[in-house]
Design a protein around this motif. Structure first.
Motif, PDB file in Angstrom:
ATOM      1  N   ARG A 164      -5.759   5.213  -2.419  1.00  0.00           N
ATOM      2  CA  ARG A 164      -4.392   4.938  -2.816  1.00  0.00           C
ATOM      3  C   ARG A 164      -3.497   5.991  -2.202  1.00  0.00           C
ATOM      4  O   ARG A 164      -3.973   7.008  -1.709  1.00  0.00           O
ATOM      5  CB  ARG A 164      -4.230   4.895  -4.334  1.00  0.00           C
ATOM      6  CG  ARG A 164      -4.453   6.188  -5.034  1.00  0.00           C
ATOM      7  CD  ARG A 164      -4.376   6.017  -6.569  1.00  0.00           C
ATOM      8  NE  ARG A 164      -4.627   7.282  -7.208  1.00  0.00           N
ATOM      9  CZ  ARG A 164      -3.693   8.028  -7.783  1.00  0.00           C
ATOM     10  NH1 ARG A 164      -2.442   7.617  -7.802  1.00  0.00           N
ATOM     11  NH2 ARG A 164      -3.997   9.180  -8.347  1.00  0.00           N
ATOM     12  N   THR A 191      -3.710  -0.445  -2.226  1.00  0.00           N
ATOM     13  CA  THR A 191      -3.808  -1.629  -1.376  1.00  0.00           C
ATOM     14  C   THR A 191      -5.197  -2.230  -1.535  1.00  0.00           C
ATOM     15  O   THR A 191      -6.197  -1.542  -1.361  1.00  0.00           O
ATOM     16  CB  THR A 191      -3.551  -1.271   0.094  1.00  0.00           C
ATOM     17  OG1 THR A 191      -2.273  -0.644   0.200  1.00  0.00           O
ATOM     18  CG2 THR A 191      -3.591  -2.505   0.978  1.00  0.00           C
ATOM     19  N   GLU A 194       1.556  -1.376   9.922  1.00  0.00           N
ATOM     20  CA  GLU A 194       1.950  -0.515   8.805  1.00  0.00           C
ATOM     21  C   GLU A 194       2.259   0.897   9.302  1.00  0.00           C
ATOM     22  O   GLU A 194       3.240   1.516   8.884  1.00  0.00           O
ATOM     23  CB  GLU A 194       0.823  -0.471   7.764  1.00  0.00           C
ATOM     24  CG  GLU A 194       1.177   0.264   6.508  1.00  0.00           C
ATOM     25  CD  GLU A 194       1.891  -0.590   5.496  1.00  0.00           C
ATOM     26  OE1 GLU A 194       2.301  -0.016   4.471  1.00  0.00           O
ATOM     27  OE2 GLU A 194       2.055  -1.808   5.695  1.00  0.00           O
ATOM     28  N   LEU A 210       1.629  -4.422   4.815  1.00  0.00           N
ATOM     29  CA  LEU A 210       0.570  -4.544   3.814  1.00  0.00           C
ATOM     30  C   LEU A 210       1.109  -4.847   2.412  1.00  0.00           C
ATOM     31  O   LEU A 210       0.333  -4.992   1.471  1.00  0.00           O
ATOM     32  CB  LEU A 210      -0.265  -3.250   3.765  1.00  0.00           C
ATOM     33  CG  LEU A 210      -1.099  -2.950   4.999  1.00  0.00           C
ATOM     34  CD1 LEU A 210      -1.713  -1.557   4.904  1.00  0.00           C
ATOM     35  CD2 LEU A 210      -2.183  -3.995   5.188  1.00  0.00           C
ATOM     36  N   ARG A 211       2.416  -4.963   2.258  1.00  0.00           N
ATOM     37  CA  ARG A 211       3.025  -5.139   0.931  1.00  0.00           C
ATOM     38  C   ARG A 211       2.420  -6.282   0.123  1.00  0.00           C
ATOM     39  O   ARG A 211       2.203  -6.129  -1.086  1.00  0.00           O
ATOM     40  CB  ARG A 211       4.546  -5.309   1.045  1.00  0.00           C
ATOM     41  CG  ARG A 211       5.257  -5.503  -0.290  1.00  0.00           C
ATOM     42  CD  ARG A 211       5.074  -4.276  -1.180  1.00  0.00           C
ATOM     43  NE  ARG A 211       5.614  -4.468  -2.499  1.00  0.00           N
ATOM     44  CZ  ARG A 211       4.892  -4.726  -3.597  1.00  0.00           C
ATOM     45  NH1 ARG A 211       3.589  -4.864  -3.509  1.00  0.00           N
ATOM     46  NH2 ARG A 211       5.467  -4.865  -4.770  1.00  0.00           N
ATOM     47  N   TRP A 270      -0.467  -7.100  -0.232  1.00  0.00           N
ATOM     48  CA  TRP A 270      -1.763  -6.673  -0.761  1.00  0.00           C
ATOM     49  C   TRP A 270      -1.643  -5.435  -1.644  1.00  0.00           C
ATOM     50  O   TRP A 270      -2.644  -4.887  -2.083  1.00  0.00           O
ATOM     51  CB  TRP A 270      -2.723  -6.374   0.385  1.00  0.00           C
ATOM     52  CG  TRP A 270      -2.998  -7.531   1.298  1.00  0.00           C
ATOM     53  CD1 TRP A 270      -2.733  -8.857   1.055  1.00  0.00           C
ATOM     54  CD2 TRP A 270      -3.584  -7.482   2.590  1.00  0.00           C
ATOM     55  NE1 TRP A 270      -3.131  -9.629   2.123  1.00  0.00           N
ATOM     56  CE2 TRP A 270      -3.659  -8.804   3.081  1.00  0.00           C
ATOM     57  CE3 TRP A 270      -4.058  -6.452   3.380  1.00  0.00           C
ATOM     58  CZ2 TRP A 270      -4.189  -9.114   4.325  1.00  0.00           C
ATOM     59  CZ3 TRP A 270      -4.587  -6.757   4.618  1.00  0.00           C
ATOM     60  CH2 TRP A 270      -4.646  -8.080   5.085  1.00  0.00           C
ATOM     61  N   MET A 271      -0.426  -4.978  -1.892  1.00  0.00           N
ATOM     62  CA  MET A 271      -0.201  -3.723  -2.606  1.00  0.00           C
ATOM     63  C   MET A 271       0.137  -3.925  -4.074  1.00  0.00           C
ATOM     64  O   MET A 271       0.850  -4.858  -4.437  1.00  0.00           O
ATOM     65  CB  MET A 271       0.972  -2.957  -1.980  1.00  0.00           C
ATOM     66  CG  MET A 271       0.730  -2.431  -0.621  1.00  0.00           C
ATOM     67  SD  MET A 271       2.237  -1.639   0.002  1.00  0.00           S
ATOM     68  CE  MET A 271       1.608  -0.892   1.489  1.00  0.00           C
TER      69      MET A 271
END
Length: 96
Positions: A52, A10, A28, A75-76, A78-79
């Motif tokens: 990570r 992320t 999250e 947070l997806r 930014w992943m």
């Protein structure tokens, strides 16, 4: 459900307000608990000294994993995600 090894890094975009980061991280944690309760998140680790995550996730197939499981994480966006489909090994101690 099939199992997948998922590696997640992320990266918060530069200039993102701390309040937004805190809000998403809190959401999250809630979503991870929900996914664990439904059997989609089986295990999750963080390598020592690294930012990570490595986890075992479950879904009907890889499309469902991306769309209905990982895609629901706050947070997806930014992943960076790497997915490896898993199958049981004949010498897996858990098989006996």
């Amino acid at each position: 459900m099939h199992e997948f090894l998922v590696e997640i890094t992320t990266t918060v975009p530069e200039g993102t307000p701390a309040e937004e980061v805190d809000r998403r991280r809190a959401a999250e944690a809630v979503r991870a608990r929900e996914l664990a309760a439904t059997g989609h998140l089986a295990r999750l680790w963080r390598p020592v000294g690294e930012l990570r995550s490595i986890g075992v996730w479950r879904a009907a197939d890889e499309d469902e994993l991306h769309e209905k499981v990982l895609g629901t994480l706050p947070l997806r966006p930014w992943m960076t995600v790497t997915v490896t489909a898993l199958e049981s090994h004949p010498n897996d101690p858990a098989r006996s």
